[in-house]
Motif scaffolding. Structure first.
Motif, PDB file in Angstrom:
ATOM      1  N   LEU A   1       0.830  -1.195   0.000  1.00 40.12           N
ATOM      2  CA  LEU A   1       0.000   0.000   0.000  1.00 40.12           C
ATOM      3  C   LEU A   1       0.877   1.264   0.000  1.00 40.12           C
ATOM      4  CD1 LEU A   1      -2.803  -0.959   2.536  1.00 40.12           C
ATOM      5  CD2 LEU A   1      -3.113  -0.379   0.128  1.00 40.12           C
ATOM      6  N   LEU A   2       1.930   1.175   0.761  1.00 40.03           N
ATOM      7  CA  LEU A   2       2.812   2.333   0.882  1.00 40.03           C
ATOM      8  C   LEU A   2       3.414   2.665  -0.478  1.00 40.03           C
ATOM      9  CD1 LEU A   2       4.406   4.375   2.578  1.00 40.03           C
ATOM     10  CD2 LEU A   2       6.077   2.592   3.028  1.00 40.03           C
ATOM     11  N   VAL A   3       3.917   1.614  -1.094  1.00 45.38           N
ATOM     12  CA  VAL A   3       4.605   1.788  -2.366  1.00 45.38           C
ATOM     13  C   VAL A   3       3.644   2.247  -3.449  1.00 45.38           C
ATOM     14  CG1 VAL A   3       5.683   0.461  -4.207  1.00 45.38           C
ATOM     15  CG2 VAL A   3       6.471   0.203  -1.859  1.00 45.38           C
ATOM     16  N   GLU A   4       2.445   1.669  -3.407  1.00 44.33           N
ATOM     17  CA  GLU A   4       1.505   1.974  -4.504  1.00 44.33           C
ATOM     18  C   GLU A   4       0.676   3.227  -4.255  1.00 44.33           C
ATOM     19  OE1 GLU A   4      -0.749  -1.541  -4.856  1.00 44.33           O
ATOM     20  OE2 GLU A   4       0.879  -2.729  -5.700  1.00 44.33           O
ATOM     21  N   SER A   5       0.823   3.797  -3.103  1.00 45.09           N
ATOM     22  CA  SER A   5      -0.061   4.918  -2.797  1.00 45.09           C
ATOM     23  C   SER A   5       0.246   6.138  -3.657  1.00 45.09           C
ATOM     24  CB  SER A   5       0.084   5.273  -1.313  1.00 45.09           C
ATOM     25  OG  SER A   5      -0.466   6.537  -1.074  1.00 45.09           O
ATOM     26  N   LYS A   6      -0.847   6.653  -4.197  1.00 48.93           N
ATOM     27  CA  LYS A   6      -0.642   7.834  -5.037  1.00 48.93           C
ATOM     28  C   LYS A   6      -0.332   9.035  -4.172  1.00 48.93           C
ATOM     29  CE  LYS A   6      -3.261   6.306  -8.993  1.00 48.93           C
ATOM     30  NZ  LYS A   6      -4.076   5.211  -8.422  1.00 48.93           N
ATOM     31  N   LYS A   7      -1.023   9.028  -3.047  1.00 50.82           N
ATOM     32  CA  LYS A   7      -0.791  10.170  -2.146  1.00 50.82           C
ATOM     33  C   LYS A   7       0.354   9.852  -1.210  1.00 50.82           C
ATOM     34  CE  LYS A   7      -3.711  12.151   0.941  1.00 50.82           C
ATOM     35  NZ  LYS A   7      -4.963  12.562   1.563  1.00 50.82           N
ATOM     36  N   LYS A   8       1.024  10.881  -0.735  1.00 47.04           N
ATOM     37  CA  LYS A   8       2.131  10.634   0.168  1.00 47.04           C
ATOM     38  C   LYS A   8       1.598  10.206   1.524  1.00 47.04           C
ATOM     39  CE  LYS A   8       6.078  12.959   2.294  1.00 47.04           C
ATOM     40  NZ  LYS A   8       5.692  13.623   3.526  1.00 47.04           N
ATOM     41  N   VAL A   9       2.231   9.159   2.067  1.00 46.25           N
ATOM     42  CA  VAL A   9       1.839   8.688   3.397  1.00 46.25           C
ATOM     43  C   VAL A   9       2.579   9.493   4.442  1.00 46.25           C
ATOM     44  CG1 VAL A   9       1.973   6.758   5.000  1.00 46.25           C
ATOM     45  CG2 VAL A   9       1.293   6.361   2.631  1.00 46.25           C
ATOM     46  N   ASP A  10       1.820  10.043   5.369  1.00 47.46           N
ATOM     47  CA  ASP A  10       2.440  10.924   6.364  1.00 47.46           C
ATOM     48  C   ASP A  10       2.829  10.212   7.642  1.00 47.46           C
ATOM     49  OD1 ASP A  10      -0.082  12.875   5.093  1.00 47.46           O
ATOM     50  OD2 ASP A  10       2.036  13.490   4.941  1.00 47.46           O
ATOM     51  N   LEU A  11       2.230   9.058   7.875  1.00 45.78           N
ATOM     52  CA  LEU A  11       2.516   8.390   9.151  1.00 45.78           C
ATOM     53  C   LEU A  11       2.204   6.903   9.012  1.00 45.78           C
ATOM     54  CD1 LEU A  11       3.005   8.346  12.281  1.00 45.78           C
ATOM     55  CD2 LEU A  11       0.585   8.886  12.538  1.00 45.78           C
TER      56      LEU A  11
ATOM     57  N   TYR B   1       8.714  -5.124  13.033  1.00 47.05           N
ATOM     58  CA  TYR B   1      10.137  -4.772  12.956  1.00 47.05           C
ATOM     59  C   TYR B   1      10.611  -4.853  11.513  1.00 47.05           C
ATOM     60  CZ  TYR B   1      10.127  -5.388  18.001  1.00 47.05           C
ATOM     61  OH  TYR B   1       9.864  -5.278  19.329  1.00 47.05           O
ATOM     62  N   GLY B   2      10.183  -5.907  10.876  1.00 50.51           N
ATOM     63  CA  GLY B   2      10.588  -6.109   9.498  1.00 50.51           C
ATOM     64  C   GLY B   2      10.113  -4.962   8.616  1.00 50.51           C
ATOM     65  N   LEU B   3       8.890  -4.585   8.821  1.00 50.47           N
ATOM     66  CA  LEU B   3       8.310  -3.511   8.003  1.00 50.47           C
ATOM     67  C   LEU B   3       9.068  -2.209   8.216  1.00 50.47           C
ATOM     68  CD1 LEU B   3       6.070  -2.421   6.172  1.00 50.47           C
ATOM     69  CD2 LEU B   3       4.666  -2.083   8.214  1.00 50.47           C
ATOM     70  N   VAL B   4       9.308  -1.920   9.480  1.00 46.43           N
ATOM     71  CA  VAL B   4      10.000  -0.658   9.775  1.00 46.43           C
ATOM     72  C   VAL B   4      11.411  -0.690   9.216  1.00 46.43           C
ATOM     73  CG1 VAL B   4      10.859   0.807  11.618  1.00 46.43           C
ATOM     74  CG2 VAL B   4       8.618  -0.232  11.810  1.00 46.43           C
ATOM     75  N   ALA B   5      12.041  -1.851   9.370  1.00 47.05           N
ATOM     76  CA  ALA B   5      13.409  -1.950   8.842  1.00 47.05           C
ATOM     77  C   ALA B   5      13.405  -1.653   7.342  1.00 47.05           C
ATOM     78  CB  ALA B   5      13.947  -3.348   9.141  1.00 47.05           C
ATOM     79  N   ARG B   6      12.424  -2.228   6.673  1.00 43.49           N
ATOM     80  CA  ARG B   6      12.342  -2.031   5.220  1.00 43.49           C
ATOM     81  C   ARG B   6      12.071  -0.567   4.881  1.00 43.49           C
ATOM     82  NH1 ARG B   6       8.390  -5.941   1.852  1.00 43.49           N
ATOM     83  NH2 ARG B   6       9.499  -7.596   2.963  1.00 43.49           N
ATOM     84  N   VAL B   7      11.183   0.010   5.669  1.00 46.72           N
ATOM     85  CA  VAL B   7      10.847   1.424   5.437  1.00 46.72           C
ATOM     86  C   VAL B   7      12.078   2.298   5.597  1.00 46.72           C
ATOM     87  CG1 VAL B   7       9.651   3.358   6.524  1.00 46.72           C
ATOM     88  CG2 VAL B   7       8.404   1.256   5.991  1.00 46.72           C
TER      89      VAL B   7
END
Lengths: 1052, 103
Positions: free
Chosen positions: A972-982, A995-1001
């Motif tokens: 969702l983050l990658v495909e989001s057209k709008k910028k994700v703020d949080l 943890y994995g997600l945050v690490a990737r982010v």
């Protein structure tokens, strides 16, 4: 001749002994039946000897019917003993009922001779005849000729009977006498003469010379010659005086003495088997006459003869109730102990007297101590004498179950455990009836017929478990059957239809409470009243009987599986060793039986020893996790603590063990740690934790108390009527200073706190947090209430501000919308029916659940009672889905709808949600530079929590997108057209965890500075540190709405 | 003592005993029986309801009555005997001489 002297000591002794014999016979016979062809000779011998003694004694005391029946029983047992007969169930049955009859007669000796034992005798005789081995069978129809001295055969006797008589060492006499000449002319009474004879022997056969009597014409009534064959152990000399004829008229047919002869010839003539001889029984009982060597008293004929013997049939057959035994069996060892103690007491008293004389204070003190010691021991020993094994009343149940199940064509086994459990005698006596009733109930109503059981996939043979055991100063007796259970709804319906309880009350009852309605008087749900269990007077009488004994009853039942009836009785006057503890100056006793360990934790060790698991705390005890409870919480006492320095008492502000006592601020530890005050053991400033580790069955937990005191023996007293139903207490005791201390019921407390064995034995492994945290996951607190009597509802507890009880009159309708005056403002009122298809909420028993949303307080209308539950939820998000209902869950067997109050509000007030600038607290003034709302990404695998979080955040007027695990969120983050703020993410997720997600982010430059809030059920130090290392900006606890929203606001 | 009464119906006589079957009553009863038999009665039924006492003379009477009736091919039947008396009669095998029925 006087009537049977009931006060005759020998008679009483005989009766007592007979009762003892009879007490064990039933069990023995049932065992014999079980062994079947595998005959236990010893056992049969025991029963045989019992019958023999009863028969023998009965003869002495002229209890003729008892003797006769005993005799017949003896014959049968003899055959079993010599393996000529296999004790089949039918045979044992006949023996059982014969012994029952004997018991009846022994308990009513005065009337025993009036009893009709015809059918028993016939049945028993039938057995012997049938089962004789071939060679002996002939003797049954064989004949023995009885000859006069001149060789004429005057009569015949059944060979079998003859052999039996001879085998018993009897003389057999042939006496010739004349009714008129010998008896009438000498003023004897026919009946008396007869009676006397029968008292000392058996009339085997009589031949009356009828012809010699003559006819009505002619000289009548001059002579009635009679020949009598009489067997007795009385020797010839005495017989002569008895018959008052000279010895020429007495022929000894058989002399049992070694040199004696036998004048019979056995004749093998098949003949009709003679009817079994029944010696006639006297109309009135005769005086006991010891038979052996003394001259028979019966020879003396009394002058006065009663003209009318006591009426036999005129008076109604009286069966006096069996005398309650006024004697007790006490173990010899105990008596010896009592003797010893009595001796000690005397010595102690002497010593004390001497010391007092000498005015020697020290000696007086020690003397007093000795007396005190002996007194305790004496008291205990005396109490022991009243304790009887419960086995004495349980042992009759195998028979009851056997007979009853046969009668009902059911098959079942009865298992008894705990026969050796001891109870006070009075309790035992009071228990017998209730237990019988309950066992009969189980057989009659509980266990199904074999066919029904087979259809249900059960073993056609039902099982009833009867268990007795000690627990926490109480005796527990359980009757468990694997029958079809008790349907609480049927009971409840019956109770309502009989007006015993109102529909309203029933509706708010739990399943268990409905089942327990069976204890109400007047309730009987059996379709027809079987005399087997009696009318519906049953269970309530059981309960009132139990009440009188200070006991309680619980019923647990599962439809299709079975029921358990649990009786708890106090061990009144029991002395149990226990540990005294105190909370807020109140003392409580914990039975030593339940105490496993005592733990004292210094403040500095608290953090290591105690962990939080969800909202509960556990103690890490050598690797084992033990749930902890505050005793003050369990009992609803305010916990106080005395500041050791100032001596001032104040409320213990600790909400958790982890908290410090006086101050919630953890930095202040160090000050208190160092303080030492004289010889006050609590020198660690009262922050020391005193924990008693207790166990009951396989449940262990720790109780936090203020203080631990000494261990001592206390006398258990039953609880008063008012608090008897409190599960927390098992009894009470009176302390030395006269104050009362309540005794804790460890098992009861465990059940109140809904502890189960599983949770308490979890091993902790510090690395394996996932196991532990899984418990925390999806643990949600819900407020429970109803929309209508049949509709159960729940809403997340965090959302709830307050709950108010109201009258329907407080609600007004303004502009089509409901409103209530509340705290000086108008409170909008919503109902589930405003958005969903459901029943209308009734007018009374109302409550308003106040919550925050859309920047204002709103009230949800609900039905009382309002409760709360904390549990792991398996939420069903699909069925029952409607606007206002986000899913359902099963609680306590009821399908409960989880309400989404925001949806209801949205339906009712659609314009509110568009007003995005208003929030619950404060407002979001920040808008994105492009005028759009901020966008938040949520990652959460639990649908429930995900929806919650999404709702909250949307309520802030912010856009939300959500993924059910790390991978989905990343996508969702990658495909989001709008910028994700949080990013708001859970930690525990499949596929890709937090943890994995945050690490990737963080690894991706595009999102490197995306703020991340982690929402998780555990926020331990290690997690926080780990998270911070990875780049998580903030940790929030699931699911503290306010804090979460605050945090979100910070980062947007 | 109340009188026992005899009712005659053809060759059947029914005697209701109102007194104990003892020596003192025997003479009167004997006469009643004899008269009945002479009058052609073949079967006599004696109702012993409520009678508690029987002595040797009474028994003798019964036996001789049966003996007399047997000569005419008749039968004596005793009815409603009390349990004790039944026991006694049985032990004396009187039930093999004439018919006895209990209460």
């Amino acid at each position: 001749m006087s009537a049977m002297d009931m006060n005759d000591e020998t008679l009483l002794t005989y009766l007592e002994e007979s009762r003892e014999h009879l007490a064990n016979i039933e069990t023995n016979l049932l065992n014999i039946e079980e062994s079947g062809a595998d005959i236990d000779e010893e056992l049969v011998n025991t029963v045989f000897r019992a019958a023999h003694s009863i028969k023998g004694g009965a003869g002495f005391f002229d209890l003729s019917k008892i003797r006769d029946l005993g005799h017949k029983v003896e014959n049968v047992l003899d055959m079993v003993r010599s393996r000529e007969m296999v004790p089949t169930p039918e045979i044992v049955n006949i023996l059982l009922i014969s012994f029952d009859k004997l018991k009846e007669m022994v308990n009513n000796p005065a009337f025993s001779n009036d009893e009709d034992i015809e059918e028993f005798v016939r049945a028993l005789a039938g057995l012997t005849a049938e089962t004789l081995p071939p060679e002996k069978k002939e003797s049954v129809s064989g004949i023995v000729d009885i000859k006069l001295p001149d060789g004429r055969v005057i009569m015949q006797m059944n060979e079998f009977e003859y052999n039996q008589t001879v085998a018993n060492n009897n003389y057999i006499y042939l006496v010739q006498y004349d009714l008129i000449k010998d008896i009438h002319d000498s003023d004897s009474s026919m009946l008396d003469f007869h009676r006397n004879l029968v008292g000392i022997g058996t009339i085997e056969n009589t031949v009356t010379d009828f012809a010699a009597v003559g006819t009505l014409d002619g000289e009548i009534l001059k002579s009635i010659p009679v020949y009598m064959l009489f067997s007795t152990i009385v020797n010839p000399g005495k017989i002569i005086s008895l018959f008052e004829v000279d010895d020429s008229r007495i022929t000894i047919i058989h002399d049992p003495s070694p040199s004696g002869e036998d004048l019979t010839d056995s004749v093998e003539v098949p003949a009709v088997s003679l009817p079994v001889q029944e010696p006639p029984s006297p109309a009135t009982p005769v005086v006991a006459a010891p038979i052996v060597e003394s001259p028979p008293v019966v020879a003396e004929v009394p002058a006065a003869v009663p003209q009318k013997p006591a009426p036999v049939k005129a008076a109604p057959k009286k069966t006096a109730p069996p005398e309650a035994s006024s004697t007790l069996r006490v173990k010899v060892k105990l008596l010896e102990q009592l003797m010893t103690l009595a001796g000690e007491l005397v010595l102690g008293r002497n010593e004390l007297e001497e010391s007092i004389n000498q005015e020697d204070l020290k000696a007086i003190a020690s003397g007093g101590q000795r007396i005190s010691q002996v007194t305790s021991e004496l008291q205990e020993a005396i109490m022991q004498t009243r304790m009887q094994d419960i086995g004495s009343i349980l042992s009759k149940f195998p028979r009851v179950v056997r007979d009853l199940s046969r009668q009902l064509n059911k098959q079942m086994n009865l298992n008894i455990v705990g026969k050796e459990v001891e109870l006070d005698k009075t309790l035992l006596e009071g228990l017998s009836d209730p237990l019988t009733h309950m066992i009969r109930n189980s057989v009659d109503h509980g266990v199904e017929l074999p066919e029904a059981r087979k259809l249900a996939g059960k073993n056609p043979v039902g099982t009833i478990d009867l268990r007795a055991y000690h627990e926490a100063g109480q005796v527990v007796i359980e009757i468990e059957d694997d029958g079809n259970g008790i349907d609480g709804n049927i009971i409840a319906a019956k109770a309502v239809s009989k007006g015993l309880v109102s529909q309203n009350e029933v509706d708010s009852m739990s399943a268990k409470a409905k089942v327990e309605l069976i204890l109400l008087p007047g309730l009987s749900t059996a379709e027809k009243v079987t005399d087997v269990s009696g009318r519906g007077v049953g269970m309530d009488v059981v309960r009132s009987n139990l009440d009188k004994l200070g006991g309680t009853m619980e019923i647990d039942s599962v439809m299709g599986k079975g029921s358990v009836f649990r009786i708890k009785l106090p061990l009144t006057l029991a002395i149990i060793p226990s540990l005294l503890v105190s909370v807020n100056k109140e003392s409580f006793a914990v039975p030593q039986l339940n105490v496993e360990e005592l733990i004292r934790i210094q403040p500095k060790d608290i953090k290591d020893s105690i962990e939080r698991l969800g909202t509960s705390e556990v103690l890490n005890l050598r690797g084992k996790l033990i749930p902890l409870v505050f005793l003050s919480d369990v009992l609803g006492i305010k916990s106080t603590y005395t500041d050791p320095e100032t001596g001032v008492e104040s409320d213990d502000k600790r909400k958790q063990a982890i908290d410090r006592r006086a101050d919630n601020n953890s930095e202040n530890d160090t000050i208190y740690d160092e303080v030492r005050i004289g010889n006050d053991r609590r020198y660690h400033a009262g922050s020391v934790l005193n924990i008693v580790i207790v166990s009951s069955g396989n449940i262990s937990y720790g109780i936090l108390v203020d203080n631990l005191h000494e261990s001592m023996e206390i006398v258990v007293k039953p609880l008063g009527r008012h608090i008897k139903s409190c599960k927390e207490y098992a009894g009470a005791t009176i302390m030395g200073d006269g104050s009362v201390a309540l005794i804790l019921d460890i098992a009861g407390i465990a059940s109140i706190l809904k502890m189960s064995a599983v949770t308490s034995t979890i091993q902790s492994q510090s690395e394996d947090e996932t196991e532990v945290s899984k418990l925390g996951q999806d643990r949600q607190s819900f407020l429970l209430f109803r929309n209508s009597p049949e509709e159960y509802c729940a809403m997340p507890l965090e959302l709830v501000g307050r709950v108010e009880h109201i009258e329907s009159s407080s609600i007004q309708i303004v502009g089509g919308k409901r409103i209530m005056q509340y705290m000086g403002k108008g409170l909008p009122i919503i109902r589930l029916e405003d958005s969903a298809e459901c029943k209308a909420i009734p007018e009374d028993n109302l409550a308003v659940i106040v919550f925050n949303g859309f920047g204002r307080e709103i009230g949800l209308l609900a039905m009382r009672p309002v409760d709360f539950i904390e549990d792991e939820m398996l939420v069903d998000h699909t069925s029952l889905r409607q606007p206002g209902i986000m899913g359902s869950v099963i609680i306590d067997g009821n399908t409960t709808m989880i309400l989404d109050v925001y949806e209801i509000v949205e339906k009712l007030y659609p314009d509110w949600t568009r007003d995005t600038t208003l929030t619950a607290s404060g407002s979001i003034n920040k808008t994105e530079s492009n005028g759009d709302k901020p966008l938040v990404l949520v990652a959460e695998d639990s649908t429930f929590f995900r929806k919650q979080v999404v709702k909250y955040i949307e309520g802030m007027g912010v856009d939300v997108i959500a993924g059910e695990d790390g991978e989905a969120a990343w996508k969702l983050l990658v495909e989001s057209k709008k910028k994700v703020d949080l990013l708001v993410t859970d930690i525990e997720m499949p596929n890709l965890d937090g943890y994995g997600l945050v690490a990737r982010v963080r690894a991706d430059s595009k999102y490197a500075d995306l703020p991340v809030i982690a929402v998780t059920s555990l926020a331990g130090d290690e997690n926080v540190a780990k998270g911070k290392a990875i780049g998580i900006n903030d940790y929030q606890v699931k699911l503290d709405k306010e804090m979460l929203l605050e945090s979100i606001r910070k980062y947007i | 003592m109340s009188e026992s009464s005899i009712v005659i119906n053809g060759n059947r006589a029914d005697l209701i005993m109102k007194q104990d079957l003892v020596a003192s009553a025997v003479n009167d009863l004997r006469t009643m029986m004899q008269d009945a038999i002479t009058g052609g009665v073949k079967n006599i039924f004696i109702d012993m309801t409520g009678i508690k006492v029987v002595d040797s003379m009474g028994i003798g009477l019964l036996i001789s009555t049966q003996n007399s009736l047997s000569k005419e091919d008749g039968q004596l039947e005793i009815l409603n005997i009390s349990a004790d008396i039944m026991d006694l009669f049985k032990s004396m095998r009187l039930d093999q001489h004439f018919s006895i029925k209990g209460e």
